[in-house]
Design a protein around this motif. Sequence first.
Motif, PDB file in Angstrom:
ATOM      1  N   THR A 125      34.624  90.421  -9.488  1.00 42.34           N
ATOM      2  CA  THR A 125      34.581  88.940 -10.179  1.00 42.34           C
ATOM      3  C   THR A 125      33.222  88.608 -10.237  1.00 42.34           C
ATOM      4  OG1 THR A 125      36.909  88.465  -9.451  1.00 42.34           O
ATOM      5  CG2 THR A 125      35.515  86.633 -10.191  1.00 42.34           C
ATOM      6  N   PHE A 126      32.541  88.361  -9.081  1.00 44.13           N
ATOM      7  CA  PHE A 126      31.121  88.263  -9.187  1.00 44.13           C
ATOM      8  C   PHE A 126      30.392  89.004 -10.233  1.00 44.13           C
ATOM      9  CE2 PHE A 126      31.841  85.990  -5.208  1.00 44.13           C
ATOM     10  CZ  PHE A 126      30.531  85.370  -4.923  1.00 44.13           C
ATOM     11  N   LEU A 127      30.757  90.228 -10.438  1.00 42.49           N
ATOM     12  CA  LEU A 127      29.507  91.080 -11.124  1.00 42.49           C
ATOM     13  C   LEU A 127      30.245  91.545 -12.624  1.00 42.49           C
ATOM     14  CD1 LEU A 127      28.522  93.551  -8.570  1.00 42.49           C
ATOM     15  CD2 LEU A 127      27.434  91.504  -9.279  1.00 42.49           C
ATOM     16  N   SER A 128      31.489  91.400 -12.841  1.00 44.53           N
ATOM     17  CA  SER A 128      32.043  92.023 -13.771  1.00 44.53           C
ATOM     18  C   SER A 128      33.419  91.447 -14.452  1.00 44.53           C
ATOM     19  CB  SER A 128      32.188  93.604 -13.675  1.00 44.53           C
ATOM     20  OG  SER A 128      32.766  93.825 -12.437  1.00 44.53           O
ATOM     21  N   ALA A 129      33.731  90.204 -14.128  1.00 45.14           N
ATOM     22  CA  ALA A 129      35.029  89.718 -14.364  1.00 45.14           C
ATOM     23  C   ALA A 129      35.221  89.767 -16.066  1.00 45.14           C
ATOM     24  CB  ALA A 129      34.974  88.035 -14.018  1.00 45.14           C
ATOM     25  N   CYS A 130      34.222  89.302 -16.788  1.00 38.83           N
ATOM     26  CA  CYS A 130      34.235  89.068 -18.055  1.00 38.83           C
ATOM     27  C   CYS A 130      34.658  90.372 -18.864  1.00 38.83           C
ATOM     28  CB  CYS A 130      33.175  88.371 -18.714  1.00 38.83           C
ATOM     29  SG  CYS A 130      33.144  86.519 -18.349  1.00 38.83           S
ATOM     30  N   ILE A 131      33.616  91.472 -18.463  1.00 45.16           N
ATOM     31  CA  ILE A 131      33.770  92.656 -19.249  1.00 45.16           C
ATOM     32  C   ILE A 131      35.237  93.555 -18.935  1.00 45.16           C
ATOM     33  CG2 ILE A 131      32.615  94.091 -17.223  1.00 45.16           C
ATOM     34  CD1 ILE A 131      31.312  95.782 -19.651  1.00 45.16           C
ATOM     35  N   ILE A 132      35.501  93.359 -17.492  1.00 42.50           N
ATOM     36  CA  ILE A 132      37.183  93.990 -17.115  1.00 42.50           C
ATOM     37  C   ILE A 132      38.089  93.001 -18.154  1.00 42.50           C
ATOM     38  CG2 ILE A 132      38.763  93.632 -15.209  1.00 42.50           C
ATOM     39  CD1 ILE A 132      36.459  93.997 -13.158  1.00 42.50           C
ATOM     40  N   ARG A 133      37.916  91.748 -18.190  1.00 36.41           N
ATOM     41  CA  ARG A 133      38.958  91.112 -19.210  1.00 36.41           C
ATOM     42  C   ARG A 133      38.744  91.468 -20.550  1.00 36.41           C
ATOM     43  NH1 ARG A 133      43.741  89.210 -18.366  1.00 36.41           N
ATOM     44  NH2 ARG A 133      44.259  90.497 -20.264  1.00 36.41           N
TER      45      ARG A 133
ATOM     46  N   PRO B  69      23.944  99.008  -8.288  1.00 40.69           N
ATOM     47  CA  PRO B  69      22.801  99.647  -8.377  1.00 40.69           C
ATOM     48  C   PRO B  69      22.526 100.267  -6.882  1.00 40.69           C
ATOM     49  CG  PRO B  69      22.289  97.252  -8.391  1.00 40.69           C
ATOM     50  CD  PRO B  69      23.567  97.338  -8.353  1.00 40.69           C
ATOM     51  N   GLU B  70      21.345 101.308  -6.980  1.00 42.74           N
ATOM     52  CA  GLU B  70      20.980 102.038  -5.638  1.00 42.74           C
ATOM     53  C   GLU B  70      20.820 101.085  -4.497  1.00 42.74           C
ATOM     54  OE1 GLU B  70      18.713 106.019  -4.236  1.00 42.74           O
ATOM     55  OE2 GLU B  70      18.111 104.663  -5.868  1.00 42.74           O
ATOM     56  N   ASP B  71      20.135 100.116  -4.757  1.00 46.59           N
ATOM     57  CA  ASP B  71      19.818  98.785  -3.754  1.00 46.59           C
ATOM     58  C   ASP B  71      20.744  97.917  -3.470  1.00 46.59           C
ATOM     59  OD1 ASP B  71      19.672  97.170  -6.085  1.00 46.59           O
ATOM     60  OD2 ASP B  71      17.746  96.324  -5.815  1.00 46.59           O
ATOM     61  N   GLY B  72      22.044  98.184  -4.077  1.00 44.23           N
ATOM     62  CA  GLY B  72      23.074  97.410  -3.848  1.00 44.23           C
ATOM     63  C   GLY B  72      23.022  95.924  -4.595  1.00 44.23           C
ATOM     64  N   GLY B  73      21.731  95.563  -5.493  1.00 46.23           N
ATOM     65  CA  GLY B  73      21.735  94.361  -6.062  1.00 46.23           C
ATOM     66  C   GLY B  73      21.046  93.443  -5.222  1.00 46.23           C
ATOM     67  N   ASN B  74      21.388  93.329  -4.061  1.00 49.99           N
ATOM     68  CA  ASN B  74      21.162  92.254  -3.043  1.00 49.99           C
ATOM     69  C   ASN B  74      20.480  92.938  -1.825  1.00 49.99           C
ATOM     70  OD1 ASN B  74      23.454  92.715  -2.020  1.00 49.99           O
ATOM     71  ND2 ASN B  74      24.169  90.664  -2.027  1.00 49.99           N
ATOM     72  N   GLY B  75      20.778  94.161  -1.704  1.00 51.10           N
ATOM     73  CA  GLY B  75      20.327  94.843  -0.517  1.00 51.10           C
ATOM     74  C   GLY B  75      21.466  94.951   0.704  1.00 51.10           C
ATOM     75  N   HIS B  76      22.604  94.328   0.315  1.00 52.33           N
ATOM     76  CA  HIS B  76      23.647  94.504   1.134  1.00 52.33           C
ATOM     77  C   HIS B  76      23.988  96.105   1.582  1.00 52.33           C
ATOM     78  CE1 HIS B  76      27.586  94.064   3.007  1.00 52.33           C
ATOM     79  NE2 HIS B  76      27.579  92.777   2.913  1.00 52.33           N
ATOM     80  N   PRO B  77      24.209  96.275   3.014  1.00 51.51           N
ATOM     81  CA  PRO B  77      24.304  97.647   3.293  1.00 51.51           C
ATOM     82  C   PRO B  77      25.562  98.444   2.505  1.00 51.51           C
ATOM     83  CG  PRO B  77      23.586  96.510   5.333  1.00 51.51           C
ATOM     84  CD  PRO B  77      23.801  95.691   4.193  1.00 51.51           C
ATOM     85  N   ASP B  78      26.572  97.827   2.648  1.00 50.10           N
ATOM     86  CA  ASP B  78      28.054  98.121   1.957  1.00 50.10           C
ATOM     87  C   ASP B  78      27.607  98.473   0.589  1.00 50.10           C
ATOM     88  OD1 ASP B  78      29.138  97.911   4.426  1.00 50.10           O
ATOM     89  OD2 ASP B  78      30.450  96.384   4.042  1.00 50.10           O
TER      90      ASP B  78
ATOM     91  N   LEU C  99      28.200 106.513 -16.208  1.00 49.89           N
ATOM     92  CA  LEU C  99      28.154 105.739 -14.962  1.00 49.89           C
ATOM     93  C   LEU C  99      27.230 104.644 -15.211  1.00 49.89           C
ATOM     94  CD1 LEU C  99      28.505 105.135 -12.168  1.00 49.89           C
ATOM     95  CD2 LEU C  99      26.784 106.896 -11.519  1.00 49.89           C
ATOM     96  N   TYR C 100      27.851 103.505 -15.023  1.00 51.39           N
ATOM     97  CA  TYR C 100      26.964 102.271 -15.370  1.00 51.39           C
ATOM     98  C   TYR C 100      26.838 101.487 -13.883  1.00 51.39           C
ATOM     99  CZ  TYR C 100      28.028 102.315 -20.283  1.00 51.39           C
ATOM    100  OH  TYR C 100      28.058 102.618 -21.560  1.00 51.39           O
ATOM    101  N   PHE C 101      25.318 101.202 -13.801  1.00 56.69           N
ATOM    102  CA  PHE C 101      24.912 100.367 -12.661  1.00 56.69           C
ATOM    103  C   PHE C 101      24.796  98.888 -13.112  1.00 56.69           C
ATOM    104  CE2 PHE C 101      23.077 104.536 -11.728  1.00 56.69           C
ATOM    105  CZ  PHE C 101      24.137 104.999 -10.579  1.00 56.69           C
ATOM    106  N   THR C 102      25.332  97.841 -12.213  1.00 53.01           N
ATOM    107  CA  THR C 102      24.938  96.426 -12.426  1.00 53.01           C
ATOM    108  C   THR C 102      23.464  96.163 -12.310  1.00 53.01           C
ATOM    109  OG1 THR C 102      26.885  95.923 -11.221  1.00 53.01           O
ATOM    110  CG2 THR C 102      25.466  94.166 -11.588  1.00 53.01           C
ATOM    111  N   ALA C 103      22.947  95.676 -13.476  1.00 53.84           N
ATOM    112  CA  ALA C 103      21.479  95.461 -13.723  1.00 53.84           C
ATOM    113  C   ALA C 103      21.073  94.606 -12.436  1.00 53.84           C
ATOM    114  CB  ALA C 103      20.922  94.529 -15.043  1.00 53.84           C
ATOM    115  N   SER C 104      20.011  94.999 -11.902  1.00 53.96           N
ATOM    116  CA  SER C 104      19.330  94.372 -10.908  1.00 53.96           C
ATOM    117  C   SER C 104      17.703  94.262 -10.991  1.00 53.96           C
ATOM    118  CB  SER C 104      19.407  95.146  -9.717  1.00 53.96           C
ATOM    119  OG  SER C 104      18.939  96.270  -9.636  1.00 53.96           O
ATOM    120  N   ALA C 105      17.009  93.352 -10.365  1.00 52.37           N
ATOM    121  CA  ALA C 105      15.607  93.413 -10.527  1.00 52.37           C
ATOM    122  C   ALA C 105      14.797  94.513 -10.168  1.00 52.37           C
ATOM    123  CB  ALA C 105      15.144  92.178  -9.459  1.00 52.37           C
TER     124      ALA C 105
END
Length: 229
Positions: free
Chosen positions: A16-24, A115-124, A147-153
């Motif tokens: 929901t944080f990252l992709s609610a609207c595209i899922i809908r 994305p590879e860095d998790g977007g916010n660095g969260h290990p999970d 394969l799409y990755f959530t855009a990140s800095a």
Amino acid sequence: MTARIGFIYAHPDDETFLSACIIRQYSDQGQSPVLLLATRGEAGKLGTERATNKAELAAIREQEMTEAACILGISAVEYLGWPDGQLGLIPFEELVEGVISFIQRHELNVLFTFPEDGGNGHPDHVAISKAVTAAVLSGKCTTVEKLYFTASATLYSAGHEPAIKVDTEAGWETKAAALCAHASQRAAIAKYFGDLDQFPEERRNESFVLGWHEGVMWPTEKNASQKKE
């Protein structure tokens, strides 16, 4: 032909944080997006008024995820059941095999993940991103085309631009309702989105970088479609 779409994240509410609207949007188009979560989110903020221990919180978060899935039009939610907060510590091959099994079972064509860095660095987040990428590159997921990755800095700084960008203003009511469904995480939601009664201009877009397309990692704009399926 209708694409089979899968979203693969670490915890309930990531979707929901990252992709609610595209899922809908996919659901409204007649597609049946599916979701795989690596954990049940039992290490999230407990909130003593809602859960007194991790097992109870996991059950609550599953219930919340079911409600959010109904709001977003997710046709199936599955869990790998790994311990929340410890994805980086489990055998990586087992995490990858769980992802492969999910992809194969649903014969998915298009995937979305961190994305590879998790977007916010969260290990999970980092662990599941690497596992999804490894699954796609394994040669065992023959139905996958993109394969799409959530855009990140980090992706932006590396020169990658979104192939998909969804303006969430029109769908904010739906996204806010799905966020409200994840009630046990309201403190984190408020920190990120503020008052859900007001559209957060700074969170306007859900953006995704095309990281892999039919055997090519980081395809260029010239050989990659910039249109949403």
